[in-house]
Design a protein around this motif. Sequence first.
Motif, short mmCIF file in Angstrom:
data_model
loop_
_atom_site.label_atom_id
_atom_site.label_comp_id
_atom_site.label_asym_id
_atom_site.label_seq_id
_atom_site.Cartn_x
_atom_site.Cartn_y
_atom_site.Cartn_z
N UNK A 105 9.18 -0.98 -6.51
CA UNK A 105 8.87 -2.05 -7.46
C UNK A 105 8.59 -3.37 -6.75
N UNK A 106 9.26 -3.59 -5.62
CA UNK A 106 9.02 -4.81 -4.85
C UNK A 106 7.63 -4.88 -4.27
N UNK A 107 7.06 -3.73 -3.92
CA UNK A 107 5.66 -3.69 -3.49
C UNK A 107 4.72 -3.84 -4.68
N UNK A 108 5.09 -3.24 -5.80
CA UNK A 108 4.20 -3.24 -6.96
C UNK A 108 3.80 -4.63 -7.41
N UNK A 109 4.66 -5.63 -7.19
CA UNK A 109 4.35 -6.98 -7.67
C UNK A 109 3.70 -7.87 -6.62
N UNK A 110 3.45 -7.35 -5.42
CA UNK A 110 2.90 -8.20 -4.36
C UNK A 110 1.40 -8.40 -4.46
N UNK A 111 0.71 -7.51 -5.15
CA UNK A 111 -0.74 -7.64 -5.27
C UNK A 111 -1.14 -8.80 -6.16
N UNK A 112 -2.41 -9.19 -6.04
CA UNK A 112 -2.95 -10.20 -6.95
C UNK A 112 -2.90 -9.74 -8.39
N UNK A 113 -2.94 -8.41 -8.57
CA UNK A 113 -2.75 -7.78 -9.87
C UNK A 113 -1.64 -6.76 -9.71
N UNK A 114 -0.89 -6.52 -10.78
CA UNK A 114 0.25 -5.62 -10.69
C UNK A 114 0.42 -4.83 -11.97
N UNK A 115 0.91 -3.61 -11.83
CA UNK A 115 1.34 -2.84 -12.99
C UNK A 115 2.75 -3.30 -13.35
N UNK A 116 2.90 -3.93 -14.51
CA UNK A 116 4.17 -4.54 -14.87
C UNK A 116 5.17 -3.62 -15.52
N UNK A 117 4.75 -2.42 -15.98
CA UNK A 117 5.65 -1.49 -16.67
C UNK A 117 6.40 -2.18 -17.80
N UNK A 118 5.71 -3.06 -18.52
CA UNK A 118 6.36 -3.89 -19.53
C UNK A 118 6.63 -3.17 -20.84
N UNK A 119 6.16 -1.93 -20.98
CA UNK A 119 6.44 -1.18 -22.19
C UNK A 119 7.75 -0.40 -22.09
N UNK A 120 8.46 -0.58 -20.96
CA UNK A 120 9.73 0.10 -20.78
C UNK A 120 9.64 1.46 -20.13
N UNK A 121 8.43 1.89 -19.79
CA UNK A 121 8.26 3.19 -19.16
C UNK A 121 7.57 3.08 -17.83
#
Length: 340
Positions: free
Chosen positions: A166-182
């Motif tokens: 997850x720490x890598x997932x947010x490093x890009x200029x765009x990120x998959x936020x998984x904001x729907x809980x899944x």
Amino acid sequence: MRACRWWWVVFACGFALAGWAAAADPATHRGYEYYRIGDTQAARPGQTAPALMLMGGGSWVDPAFHWFVAQAGHGHVVILRASGADEMQDELYRRIGGVASVQTLVFHDRAAASDPAVLDIVRHADGIFIAGGDQANYVCFWKGTPLNELMDRHVREGKPIGGTSAGLAILGGYAYGALDGGSIVSPEATHDPLGSAVTLVDGFLHVPWLAQVITDTHFAARGRLGRLIAFVARLRHEGHAQVVGLGVDEATVLAIGGDGIGRIFTRDHGFAWLVQPEGTPQRIAPGQPLEYRDVRLTGIGPDSRIDMRDLGVQRPAFQVTADVRDGRLVVHGDLPTEDR
């Protein structure tokens, strides 16, 4: 169109924060936990250098951590996370070694990202490493906060930053936020790339070389090629014409120096995957399966080098193409393993 409107982040994070508050231990009323090991007041032995450590999750790759510590001047590393405790801190200090201190901040709410004590710790970090967990918490707790500003300043000052899972997932200029809980899987993403489960975020961190990149993690092990293509398809459809995907396998690190040259450290024959489509999707519409042809896939292995300035790859581990046909992924050519 922005990849993730701020109102959607607030809406999604509202549910996440409410759910956490119901389960919170009253002892963590200040919103975070703090751990430290080593001498946090010691002088930094060496000089810091700009660097990115992109770890796909899973087992540690010790040479990559030694490299990261050196880029931090063997000084003070701060670990940011939203779950767990001090286990990573102890591993880094006692087994990897070569650092003056390691401090860990475990966030439990958004208010902690404005806490003066928290900000002072991060302000004096020589290296920042973001642990794994749930990237939705990172988006909800940090995006648009003073902590977020400090993380960007840390990078601008030429200090190393890294992350795993997850720490890598947010490093890009765009990120998959998984904001729907899944955590969306490839078939779901390719069958409805404009669906509500594809929660993409932009404008979070501003890291050199990754401005036009969306990252993904645990890449081959969890069969995430299809979903990364879907993420790129959606972003290009929304007007971000230069966006590419970069997936990293487990027990694998893409280490990028200040010159933009990246190399692979791996303990399990892993790769980084560069996903470069041609143009925009042939078909992308709400509720419709994706149609995207001639997506170029380039493998970056231990003998490869990638120049993040132009995305050129020397000595690629593999080069193939893929199509998404009516929502189904089809790869043309041989990949290192069959279950992608």
